[in-house]
Design a protein around this motif. Structure first.
Motif, PDB file in Angstrom:
ATOM      1  N   GLU A  13      27.809   0.987  27.859  1.00 17.19           N
ATOM      2  CA  GLU A  13      28.652   1.066  29.062  1.00 17.19           C
ATOM      3  C   GLU A  13      28.891  -0.318  29.687  1.00 17.19           C
ATOM      4  OE1 GLU A  13      30.958   3.461  30.579  1.00 17.19           O
ATOM      5  OE2 GLU A  13      29.287   4.601  29.757  1.00 17.19           O
ATOM      6  N   GLU A  14      27.791  -1.092  29.791  1.00 16.30           N
ATOM      7  CA  GLU A  14      27.900  -2.401  30.467  1.00 16.30           C
ATOM      8  C   GLU A  14      28.878  -3.315  29.726  1.00 16.30           C
ATOM      9  OE1 GLU A  14      24.274  -2.040  28.924  1.00 16.30           O
ATOM     10  OE2 GLU A  14      24.901  -0.243  29.963  1.00 16.30           O
ATOM     11  N   GLN A  17      32.375  -2.333  30.681  1.00 13.90           N
ATOM     12  CA  GLN A  17      32.664  -2.785  32.051  1.00 13.90           C
ATOM     13  C   GLN A  17      32.956  -4.279  32.073  1.00 13.90           C
ATOM     14  OE1 GLN A  17      33.183  -1.137  34.640  1.00 13.90           O
ATOM     15  NE2 GLN A  17      32.497   0.883  33.985  1.00 13.90           N
ATOM     16  N   GLN A  18      32.123  -5.027  31.394  1.00 11.10           N
ATOM     17  CA  GLN A  18      32.296  -6.486  31.390  1.00 11.10           C
ATOM     18  C   GLN A  18      33.611  -6.877  30.732  1.00 11.10           C
ATOM     19  OE1 GLN A  18      28.789  -8.122  29.580  1.00 11.10           O
ATOM     20  NE2 GLN A  18      27.522  -7.588  31.346  1.00 11.10           N
ATOM     21  N   ILE A  20      36.358  -5.054  30.570  1.00 10.41           N
ATOM     22  CA  ILE A  20      37.468  -4.680  31.449  1.00 10.41           C
ATOM     23  C   ILE A  20      37.703  -5.763  32.511  1.00 10.41           C
ATOM     24  CG2 ILE A  20      38.182  -3.038  33.262  1.00 10.41           C
ATOM     25  CD1 ILE A  20      37.133  -0.802  31.547  1.00 10.41           C
ATOM     26  N   GLU A  21      36.625  -6.314  33.033  1.00 13.00           N
ATOM     27  CA  GLU A  21      36.728  -7.373  34.057  1.00 13.00           C
ATOM     28  C   GLU A  21      37.595  -8.533  33.566  1.00 13.00           C
ATOM     29  OE1 GLU A  21      34.907  -7.550  37.220  1.00 13.00           O
ATOM     30  OE2 GLU A  21      35.001  -5.416  36.700  1.00 13.00           O
ATOM     31  N   SER A  47      40.826   2.895  32.146  1.00 14.41           N
ATOM     32  CA  SER A  47      39.566   3.600  32.400  1.00 14.41           C
ATOM     33  C   SER A  47      38.541   3.127  31.380  1.00 14.41           C
ATOM     34  CB  SER A  47      39.770   5.107  32.253  1.00 14.41           C
ATOM     35  OG  SER A  47      40.021   5.421  30.910  1.00 14.41           O
ATOM     36  N   ASP A  48      37.258   3.131  31.799  1.00 11.68           N
ATOM     37  CA  ASP A  48      36.225   2.671  30.847  1.00 11.68           C
ATOM     38  C   ASP A  48      36.278   3.563  29.623  1.00 11.68           C
ATOM     39  OD1 ASP A  48      35.703   2.608  33.523  1.00 11.68           O
ATOM     40  OD2 ASP A  48      33.654   3.379  33.315  1.00 11.68           O
ATOM     41  N   LYS A  52      36.498   2.368  25.853  1.00  8.21           N
ATOM     42  CA  LYS A  52      35.281   2.670  25.091  1.00  8.21           C
ATOM     43  C   LYS A  52      35.617   3.432  23.810  1.00  8.21           C
ATOM     44  CE  LYS A  52      30.727   4.608  25.868  1.00  8.21           C
ATOM     45  NZ  LYS A  52      29.877   5.375  26.737  1.00  8.21           N
TER      46      LYS A  52
END
Ligand code: A3P
Length: 333
Positions: A13-14, A17-18, A20-21, A47-48, A52
């Motif tokens: 997940e992380e 997220q990273q 996407i940033e 969306s994540d 993903k």
């Protein structure tokens, strides 16, 4: 058909997220709250989950030499093409009146890799190993983002594209239907088709820029004709018999003289026609989820309908963009 396996965690997940940033973001007239992000040159939902799923597909899918992947940008007739490929490849497996196409939406017979196999909503990664060869899959992902094994194995791609205005109009009405259902508000004032035109023109649509999507597969089809069967919606509509015959040859199951004589090609065309599919009980009443019904995949199914929705100025702008982008490629749309 499928087992209830627990989905393995395939991409942290992380990490998503990273990533996407760091990616470019934009909003469009139809997707203002749910923005788009640009991943490897193409837009996807911000969306994540979407990202993903793509990462899972990229990292975990191992193509086989015998795989067949139906590819295309949304709303270019991908369900029609999936039906045609499925019916051609499986023609000797089922009696005519027992074709799974009579009981299933084409997308339920040819799973989309990035969503129906590696997606959160319908996790079926186990399914890839259970399918008999040749495995039939589909994707909306641009060629350059596909997992490497699709390029390095003998796996074949069947790509469909369509004139940009027809694609854009089809996409507009499709997305609008979902948005209206989501809003559930009778007074909801939807964005105009003209606003959506501007987004699409700028390449801002899921899996867009549309023409870049087409060009990637087109160039590959020129470089590796044994790898990619490239077809235009308009051509399939104009001369389905010829193209279904070529399709069968491409996937290694040419029609025999006997099949030709017995009219098997015509039967496949008839089975996969919008007229037949639209009136099937399953496609009249089935639902993908509470915002999307099977019937929304079958609208008009016409060639050249898009042009009637726009002023001559907008039509000319799109034509000029198309010509400019396709210049020197040998392709016209
Ligand atoms: P229109 O909205 O222009 O009618 P996709 O399957 O990629 O989502 O594409 C949907 C478009 O293909 C829609 O176009 C739909 O009506 C059309 N379509 C669906 N089934 C078809 C068929 N059997 N023959 C021709 N067009 C079809």
């Amino acid at each position: 058909m499928e087992k209830n396996h627990e989905e393995p965690i395939l991409v942290p997940e992380e990490e998503v997220q990273q990533l996407i940033e760091t990616l470019e973001k934009t909003s469009t007239s139809l997707i203002s709250t749910n923005k788009l992000i640009k991943y490897e040159g193409f837009w996807c939902a911000a969306s994540d989950e979407s990202l993903k799923n793509i990462l899972k597909f990229q990292r975990h899918f191992c193509a086989r030499d015998s795989d067949l992947i139906v590819a295309g940008h949304p709303k270019t007739g991908t369900n029609w093409f999936k039906a045609s490929v499925f019916a051609t490849v499986n023609r000797n497996k089922y009696p005519k009146l027992e074709s799974p196409l009579l009981k299933n939406l084409p997308r339920e017979l040819v799973y989309r890799l990035e969503s129906q196999i590696y997606g959160q909503a319908y996790p079926r990664p186990h399914h890839v190993d259970e399918l008999p060869s040749p495995r039939l899959f589909s994707t909306h992902i641009n060629y350059s983002s596909l997992p490497e094994s699709i390029s390095t194995t003998g796996c074949r791609i069947l790509y469909i594209c369509r004139n940009p205005l027809d694609t854009l109009v089809s996409l507009y009405y499709f997305v609008l239907t979902i948005i209206k259902k989501r809003k559930g508000d009778e007074d909801y004032e939807p964005p105009s088709l003209e606003d959506f035109f501007e987004d699409f023109y700028d390449g801002k649509a899921m899996h867009g820029p549309y023409l870049d999507h087409v060009i990637e597969y087109w160039k590959l089809s020129l470089e590796r004709p044994e790898k990619v069967f490239f077809i235009k919606y308009e051509d399939l509509k104009k001369d389905p018999e010829n193209h279904v015959r070529k399709l069968a040859e491409f996937v290694g199951v040419p029609f025999t003289m006997e099949e030709e004589r017995e009219g098997v090609i015509k039967e496949i065309i008839e089975l996969c026609s919008i007229k037949t599919l639209k009136q099937l009980e399953v496609n009249k009443n089935g639902t993908v989820n509470k915002f999307l019904d099977y019937k929304h995949f079958f609208r008009k199914g016409e060639v050249g309908d898009g042009i009637h929705h726009f002023t001559p100025d907008l039509v000319e702008r799109m034509n000029k963009l198309t010509q400019r982008k396709l210049q020197g490629t040998g392709l016209s749309l």
